[in-house]
Design a protein around this motif. Sequence first.
Motif, short mmCIF file in Angstrom:
data_model
loop_
_atom_site.label_atom_id
_atom_site.label_comp_id
_atom_site.label_asym_id
_atom_site.label_seq_id
_atom_site.Cartn_x
_atom_site.Cartn_y
_atom_site.Cartn_z
N PRO A 1 34.55 39.48 47.52
CA PRO A 1 35.62 40.35 47.01
C PRO A 1 35.51 41.78 47.53
CG PRO A 1 33.93 40.13 45.34
CD PRO A 1 33.47 39.32 46.53
N GLU B 1 29.64 37.60 42.63
CA GLU B 1 30.67 38.48 43.18
C GLU B 1 30.34 39.95 42.92
OE1 GLU B 1 34.55 35.50 42.86
OE2 GLU B 1 34.14 36.94 41.25
N GLN C 1 29.80 43.17 45.50
CA GLN C 1 30.51 44.45 45.34
C GLN C 1 29.53 45.61 45.24
OE1 GLN C 1 32.86 43.44 41.89
NE2 GLN C 1 34.69 42.99 43.11
#
Length: 475
Positions: A32, A378, A382
């Motif tokens: 992401p 995820e 990030q």
Amino acid sequence: MMGAKFSLSAMAMALILAGCSLAPKYEQPMAPVAPQFDHQDPATIEQDMSKLDALGWRDFFADPRLQALIELALLNNRDLRMAVDRIEEARAQYGIAQSDQFPTFGAGGAGQVTRSPSDLRAGGPEAPAISRFFQAGVGITAFELDFFGRVRNLSEAAYQQYLATEQAQRTVRINVVAQVAEAYFRWRSAQQMVDLMQSTLASRERTYRLVNRLFEVGTASALERHQAQVQLDTVRADIQAMQRAQMQAYNALTLLVGTQLPQDLPEPAVFGKEQIVVDIPVGLPSSLLVRRPDILAAEHQLKAAYANIGAARAAFFPNISITGLFGFASPSLSALFDSGRTYWQYSPQITMPLFSGGVKGGLDLAKARQNIAISNYEKAIQVAFKEVADALAGEATYTEQLNALRDMEHAAAESLRLANLRYETGIDSFLQVQTAEINLYAAQQRFVQTGMESLLNRVMLYKALGGGWQLDNTY
């Protein structure tokens, strides 16, 4: 013949079922993050990717004294030792889980001698009062026939946890290297600051002696003498505070290294940007997925969550286990191994959940933990992207900031020189000298502080990119 065919068919069906797994197929979540970092030159990306695997922490940190301290820390740091022990712990847990996939055999023997009252003897009152029974053989404990992959998925989950622990050890190793470098640079920066303050103190003492002389002959006021005294005492107080910071930085470095710092350390490099490699390859964000051990650990945790779902689904189906024994039995110990004394038994057991509220709760729990593991994976990506982006922003701005501070320091030094000349010739008051001294002192401190921050920013980039890859992948 019919029985043999049935046995072969049953065995084939068991083998087919044993190959089943109810775990969902693993799919790596999409990263992401943006496909490229800001402040990154597209022309150098391909070249950076080829340099990544060749760069180790020895290439990254060029100061020979720092290299020696990092080597000591990798041998003696207690956090790193605990991380290695946790790998052994996880390996042992995986071994236990893996062993549940195979039957456990054991050899043993037993004997029993019983005297019964006459009215309780199996052959009547005339039967012998004492009965004996001896047994020896090889047995198998209750072994689960893993038709639905429950045990195998639990073993896979333990294996992925073990791999995650290995990556956690790499994370600790990278952190130790980065923390030693940070503590070392703080220590060296404090030394630089003390040297700066000592030279500033000498300058302030000369200024105070000049003002005091002028005061004694009546050409300087008491106010000017007190202003010079304030300037002198300010630096004296700053020196004590910085010496305290220097000792604390040394203590932090000693703690990280895990032993007293040797007296025969190599000579340090000149304190400055050359202590860390200037050309740092970055690569693309996708490379972090295979470089950052915390991301790899999060992915192994996610794979373990997938396997746990398979184990939870298998709990809805019958659990079949078997216990068996093959050996010899005899009423006489001396005749235990004679021909015709063969003894065997087996005991299959099957359990089937009827009211599966708890089993369903276990599956719901496994699915919830899978969703948590996905989010954790995820988020790890990030966070890694943000850390690299922050460090690249620093790399893009620190050089110009230091150049500006260097020019400011030169201008402040020239201002002080001119202010002293004008004061000594009676053109200006001591206030101009005082202001120039404050400005120069502040500019010099800020330059040293910003220089240290620029080094720490490169240490952060080293850590954010997953360490010095050539050597940090070994234990």
